[in-house]
Motif scaffolding. Structure first.
Motif, PDB file in Angstrom:
ATOM      1  N   ASP A   1       0.864  -1.178   0.000  1.00  0.00           N
ATOM      2  CA  ASP A   1       0.000   0.000   0.000  1.00  0.00           C
ATOM      3  C   ASP A   1       0.900   1.229   0.000  1.00  0.00           C
ATOM      4  O   ASP A   1       1.630   1.482   0.964  1.00  0.00           O
ATOM      5  CB  ASP A   1      -0.909  -0.014   1.233  1.00  0.00           C
ATOM      6  N   GLY A   2       0.870   1.988  -1.089  1.00  0.00           N
ATOM      7  CA  GLY A   2       1.775   3.124  -1.226  1.00  0.00           C
ATOM      8  C   GLY A   2       1.474   4.285  -0.305  1.00  0.00           C
ATOM      9  O   GLY A   2       2.320   5.173  -0.134  1.00  0.00           O
ATOM     10  N   ASP A   3       0.301   4.327   0.297  1.00  0.00           N
ATOM     11  CA  ASP A   3      -0.047   5.458   1.168  1.00  0.00           C
ATOM     12  C   ASP A   3       0.541   5.308   2.568  1.00  0.00           C
ATOM     13  O   ASP A   3       1.040   6.274   3.136  1.00  0.00           O
ATOM     14  CB  ASP A   3      -1.571   5.610   1.258  1.00  0.00           C
ATOM     15  N   ASN A   4       0.459   4.115   3.113  1.00  0.00           N
ATOM     16  CA  ASN A   4       0.947   3.922   4.489  1.00  0.00           C
ATOM     17  C   ASN A   4       2.085   2.908   4.576  1.00  0.00           C
ATOM     18  O   ASN A   4       2.448   2.497   5.677  1.00  0.00           O
ATOM     19  CB  ASN A   4      -0.192   3.479   5.409  1.00  0.00           C
ATOM     20  N   PHE A   5       2.660   2.512   3.425  1.00  0.00           N
ATOM     21  CA  PHE A   5       3.813   1.589   3.387  1.00  0.00           C
ATOM     22  C   PHE A   5       3.515   0.297   4.144  1.00  0.00           C
ATOM     23  O   PHE A   5       4.350  -0.210   4.874  1.00  0.00           O
ATOM     24  CB  PHE A   5       5.053   2.268   3.983  1.00  0.00           C
ATOM     25  N   GLN A   6       2.330  -0.224   3.956  1.00  0.00           N
ATOM     26  CA  GLN A   6       1.944  -1.479   4.596  1.00  0.00           C
ATOM     27  C   GLN A   6       1.861  -2.576   3.538  1.00  0.00           C
ATOM     28  O   GLN A   6       1.243  -2.388   2.487  1.00  0.00           O
ATOM     29  CB  GLN A   6       0.591  -1.339   5.297  1.00  0.00           C
ATOM     30  N   ARG A   7       2.505  -3.700   3.814  1.00  0.00           N
ATOM     31  CA  ARG A   7       2.488  -4.800   2.867  1.00  0.00           C
ATOM     32  C   ARG A   7       1.131  -5.485   2.880  1.00  0.00           C
ATOM     33  O   ARG A   7       0.605  -5.825   3.938  1.00  0.00           O
ATOM     34  CB  ARG A   7       3.595  -5.796   3.194  1.00  0.00           C
ATOM     35  N   ILE A   8       0.582  -5.731   1.699  1.00  0.00           N
ATOM     36  CA  ILE A   8      -0.736  -6.347   1.591  1.00  0.00           C
ATOM     37  C   ILE A   8      -0.601  -7.863   1.498  1.00  0.00           C
ATOM     38  O   ILE A   8      -1.246  -8.602   2.235  1.00  0.00           O
ATOM     39  CB  ILE A   8      -1.484  -5.779   0.377  1.00  0.00           C
ATOM     40  N   GLN A   9       0.241  -8.353   0.585  1.00  0.00           N
ATOM     41  CA  GLN A   9       0.402  -9.792   0.440  1.00  0.00           C
ATOM     42  C   GLN A   9       1.720 -10.088  -0.252  1.00  0.00           C
ATOM     43  O   GLN A   9       2.338  -9.217  -0.870  1.00  0.00           O
ATOM     44  CB  GLN A   9      -0.764 -10.401  -0.347  1.00  0.00           C
ATOM     45  N   LYS A  10       2.134 -11.367  -0.141  1.00  0.00           N
ATOM     46  CA  LYS A  10       3.343 -11.854  -0.792  1.00  0.00           C
ATOM     47  C   LYS A  10       2.962 -12.963  -1.766  1.00  0.00           C
ATOM     48  O   LYS A  10       2.167 -13.828  -1.438  1.00  0.00           O
ATOM     49  CB  LYS A  10       4.331 -12.400   0.249  1.00  0.00           C
ATOM     50  N   LEU A  11       3.555 -12.903  -2.950  1.00  0.00           N
ATOM     51  CA  LEU A  11       3.324 -13.906  -3.986  1.00  0.00           C
ATOM     52  C   LEU A  11       4.578 -14.762  -4.086  1.00  0.00           C
ATOM     53  O   LEU A  11       5.646 -14.275  -4.493  1.00  0.00           O
ATOM     54  CB  LEU A  11       3.003 -13.252  -5.331  1.00  0.00           C
ATOM     55  N   THR A  12       4.481 -16.012  -3.695  1.00  0.00           N
ATOM     56  CA  THR A  12       5.625 -16.906  -3.660  1.00  0.00           C
ATOM     57  C   THR A  12       5.602 -17.842  -4.861  1.00  0.00           C
ATOM     58  O   THR A  12       4.643 -17.875  -5.638  1.00  0.00           O
ATOM     59  CB  THR A  12       5.608 -17.737  -2.365  1.00  0.00           C
ATOM     60  N   GLY A  13       6.660 -18.620  -5.015  1.00  0.00           N
ATOM     61  CA  GLY A  13       6.749 -19.609  -6.079  1.00  0.00           C
ATOM     62  C   GLY A  13       8.029 -19.528  -6.868  1.00  0.00           C
ATOM     63  O   GLY A  13       8.478 -20.526  -7.442  1.00  0.00           O
ATOM     64  N   SER A  14       8.679 -18.380  -6.923  1.00  0.00           N
ATOM     65  CA  SER A  14       9.918 -18.242  -7.678  1.00  0.00           C
ATOM     66  C   SER A  14      11.080 -18.832  -6.879  1.00  0.00           C
ATOM     67  O   SER A  14      11.118 -18.729  -5.650  1.00  0.00           O
ATOM     68  CB  SER A  14      10.196 -16.763  -7.981  1.00  0.00           C
ATOM     69  N   HIS A  15      12.032 -19.414  -7.611  1.00  0.00           N
ATOM     70  CA  HIS A  15      13.208 -20.019  -6.991  1.00  0.00           C
ATOM     71  C   HIS A  15      14.461 -19.186  -7.205  1.00  0.00           C
ATOM     72  O   HIS A  15      15.564 -19.642  -6.915  1.00  0.00           O
ATOM     73  CB  HIS A  15      13.431 -21.427  -7.540  1.00  0.00           C
ATOM     74  N   GLY A  16      14.319 -17.991  -7.707  1.00  0.00           N
ATOM     75  CA  GLY A  16      15.453 -17.096  -7.918  1.00  0.00           C
ATOM     76  C   GLY A  16      15.006 -15.649  -7.770  1.00  0.00           C
ATOM     77  O   GLY A  16      13.814 -15.352  -7.556  1.00  0.00           O
ATOM     78  N   ASP A  17      15.954 -14.722  -7.876  1.00  0.00           N
ATOM     79  CA  ASP A  17      15.636 -13.305  -7.755  1.00  0.00           C
ATOM     80  C   ASP A  17      14.737 -12.852  -8.900  1.00  0.00           C
ATOM     81  O   ASP A  17      14.897 -13.289 -10.046  1.00  0.00           O
ATOM     82  CB  ASP A  17      16.918 -12.473  -7.755  1.00  0.00           C
ATOM     83  N   ILE A  18      13.793 -11.952  -8.590  1.00  0.00           N
ATOM     84  CA  ILE A  18      12.862 -11.435  -9.602  1.00  0.00           C
ATOM     85  C   ILE A  18      13.589 -10.408 -10.456  1.00  0.00           C
ATOM     86  O   ILE A  18      14.144  -9.430  -9.946  1.00  0.00           O
ATOM     87  CB  ILE A  18      11.630 -10.823  -8.928  1.00  0.00           C
ATOM     88  N   TRP A  19      13.570 -10.613 -11.765  1.00  0.00           N
ATOM     89  CA  TRP A  19      14.265  -9.713 -12.685  1.00  0.00           C
ATOM     90  C   TRP A  19      13.311  -8.742 -13.391  1.00  0.00           C
ATOM     91  O   TRP A  19      13.700  -7.622 -13.714  1.00  0.00           O
ATOM     92  CB  TRP A  19      15.025 -10.530 -13.725  1.00  0.00           C
ATOM     93  N   ALA A  20      12.083  -9.170 -13.646  1.00  0.00           N
ATOM     94  CA  ALA A  20      11.144  -8.321 -14.379  1.00  0.00           C
ATOM     95  C   ALA A  20       9.737  -8.576 -13.866  1.00  0.00           C
ATOM     96  O   ALA A  20       9.417  -9.673 -13.386  1.00  0.00           O
ATOM     97  CB  ALA A  20      11.226  -8.586 -15.881  1.00  0.00           C
ATOM     98  N   LEU A  21       8.918  -7.539 -13.965  1.00  0.00           N
ATOM     99  CA  LEU A  21       7.540  -7.627 -13.465  1.00  0.00           C
ATOM    100  C   LEU A  21       6.631  -6.787 -14.349  1.00  0.00           C
ATOM    101  O   LEU A  21       6.998  -5.682 -14.761  1.00  0.00           O
ATOM    102  CB  LEU A  21       7.472  -7.131 -12.015  1.00  0.00           C
ATOM    103  N   ALA A  22       5.445  -7.326 -14.621  1.00  0.00           N
ATOM    104  CA  ALA A  22       4.468  -6.608 -15.436  1.00  0.00           C
ATOM    105  C   ALA A  22       3.079  -6.877 -14.888  1.00  0.00           C
ATOM    106  O   ALA A  22       2.767  -8.007 -14.487  1.00  0.00           O
ATOM    107  CB  ALA A  22       4.566  -7.039 -16.899  1.00  0.00           C
ATOM    108  N   VAL A  23       2.258  -5.830 -14.872  1.00  0.00           N
ATOM    109  CA  VAL A  23       0.880  -5.921 -14.391  1.00  0.00           C
ATOM    110  C   VAL A  23      -0.060  -5.748 -15.581  1.00  0.00           C
ATOM    111  O   VAL A  23       0.180  -4.887 -16.445  1.00  0.00           O
ATOM    112  CB  VAL A  23       0.593  -4.861 -13.314  1.00  0.00           C
ATOM    113  N   ALA A  24      -1.088  -6.546 -15.631  1.00  0.00           N
ATOM    114  CA  ALA A  24      -2.044  -6.469 -16.738  1.00  0.00           C
ATOM    115  C   ALA A  24      -2.726  -5.104 -16.754  1.00  0.00           C
ATOM    116  O   ALA A  24      -2.789  -4.396 -15.749  1.00  0.00           O
ATOM    117  CB  ALA A  24      -3.077  -7.588 -16.625  1.00  0.00           C
ATOM    118  N   LYS A  25      -3.238  -4.765 -17.917  1.00  0.00           N
ATOM    119  CA  LYS A  25      -3.857  -3.461 -18.095  1.00  0.00           C
ATOM    120  C   LYS A  25      -5.021  -3.244 -17.145  1.00  0.00           C
ATOM    121  O   LYS A  25      -5.189  -2.164 -16.575  1.00  0.00           O
ATOM    122  CB  LYS A  25      -4.328  -3.328 -19.549  1.00  0.00           C
TER     123      LYS A  25
END
Length: 295
Positions: free
Chosen positions: A8-32
Motif C-alpha cells: 500500500d503506497g499510502d501507508n507503506f503497509q504490505r498487503i500480500q506476498k506472492l511466492t513460487g519463484s526459486h530465484g531473484d525477480i528480474w522483471a515484473l508486469a501488471v495487466a492493463k
C-alpha cells in the motif's frame, strides 16, 4: 528474496506476498486491467498470478507471516544447536554476535504492543469525538464515553498504558518485538513517543524505542509528510529531557565523589613507624642552635 510483494503506497503497509519463484525477480508486469501479474526470475521461469474474487484480510495475512517467522526462527535455532554439538570444544563463539531471535515470546510481546496501540487509539478517538461534539453542540448534554475496562483497572491514561506495555517487555526482546509492528502501527507509536517526550516519561526507554524505529523504518518515515512536524516536536522536547537527565546524572556523580572524599578522610588511618618519627624529631633538635648574648 524471491518474492513478489504487493504494498500500500499510502501507508507503506504490505498487503500480500506472492511466492513460487526459486530465484531473484528480474522483471515484473501488471495487466492493463489489473487481473493478473507476470514475473520472470533468475531461475529462467515466467510465472503468472491471477486475481481472484476471494476477500483478503490483512490481519490474517499478518498472523500467517508471524507464524512463518516463528517457524523459520525455530528451525534455524535447531540447526544452529545441532551444528554446535559437532564443533570442537576449543572453538569459541563470538560474543559480539546479535543475540536477538524471533521466538514465541518476542512475537507475543509484539502482539501485546499492537493490542495496546489499538486500545489507546480507540480510546483517544472516542474522547476526541466527544470533545468535538461538545464544541459544536454545547447546548446538548452529551454523555461522556465509557472508559475501557483495562484502563479503569490499571488507572492509566491511553498514553501511559502503551508505555507500561513496552516497559513490561524484557530489554533483550524489545527490538525483536518492535520488528513485528507494521508501518501503520509505527506511525501510531511515533505519536505516543512525542507525548512521552513532552511529559518526560521514562526518557531512556523513549530514546531507545525512537532510535530503533528511525533506524529500522528510516526511508518510510522520511517519505511520510505528516512525520516531519512530529519529528521536529520529538527532537525539541526529547532534547530538553535528555539535557535534564544529563544534568541530574552529573549532579549525582559529583555528590558521590564528594561523599567518597569525605568517607576516605574519616575512615582512612595512617600508621607511622616510631623510628621514623624519632628521626624526624632528632633532626628538628639538631637544627635548633642556642646562642648567648652578652651585654
Amino acid at each position: 528474496d524471491k518474492l513478489v510483494q504487493q504494498w500500500d503506497g499510502d501507508n507503506f503497509q504490505r498487503i500480500q506476498k506472492l511466492t513460487g519463484s526459486h530465484g531473484d525477480i528480474w522483471a515484473l508486469a501488471v495487466a492493463k486491467h489489473g487481473n493478473f501479474v507476470v514475473a520472470s526470475s533468475q531461475d529462467r521461469s515466467i510465472r503468472i498470478w491471477d486475481k481472484t474474487e476471494e476477500p483478503l484480510f490483512l490481519e490474517e495475512e499478518r498472523e500467517r507471516e508471524l507464524e512463518e517467522l516463528y517457524d523459520r526462527g525455530l528451525e534455524e535455532s535447531l540447526d544452529r544447536d545441532e551444528g554446535a554439538v559437532g564443533e570442537s570444544e576449543g572453538m569459541e563463539i563470538e560474543e559480539s554476535q546479535r543475540a536477538g531471535k524471533a521466538t514465541m515470546e518476542t512475537l507475543k510481546a509484539g502482539e501485546r504492543i499492537m493490542e495496546a496501540l489499538d486500545l489507546a487509539d480507540d480510546e483517544r478517538k472516542k474522547w476526541s469525538d466527544y470533545e468535538e461534539r461538545k464544541r459544536k453542540m454545547p447546548h446538548l448534554n452529551t454523555a461522556p464515553p465509557e472508559t475501557n475496562p483495562i484502563l479503569l483497572y490499571e488507572k492509566l491514561t491511553p498514553e501511559a498504558h502503551v508505555l507500561r506495555t513496552i516497559e513490561r517487555v524484557r530489554a533483550a526482546e524489545l527490538e525483536d518485538a518492535l520488528l513485528a509492528l507494521p508501518f501503520s502501527r509505527v506511525l501510531s507509536l511515533m505519536a505516543y513517543i512525542d507525548i512521552w517526550a513532552r511529559r518526560d516519561w521514562n526518557t531512556p526507554l523513549t530514546c531507545r524505542v525512537l532510535f530503533f524505529m528511525l533506524k529500522t523504518h528510516q526511508n518510510q518515515i522520511v517519505a511520510t509528510r505528516i512525520m516531519r512536524s512530529r519529528l521536529d516536536s520529538i527532537r525539541k522536547h526529547l532534547r530538553a529531557g535528555v539535557n535534564q537527565q544529563r544534568d541530574q546524572i552529573g549532579y549525582n556523580l559529583a555528590a558521590l565523589a564528594s561523599l567518597r572524599t569525605e568517607w576516605e578522610a574519616n575512615a582512612t588511618a595512617e600508621f607511622f613507624d616510631e623510628k621514623d618519627i624519632q628521626k624526624v624529631l632528632d633532626g628538628q633538635l639538631k637544627k635548633r642552635k642556642f646562642t648567648g648574648i652578652k651585654a
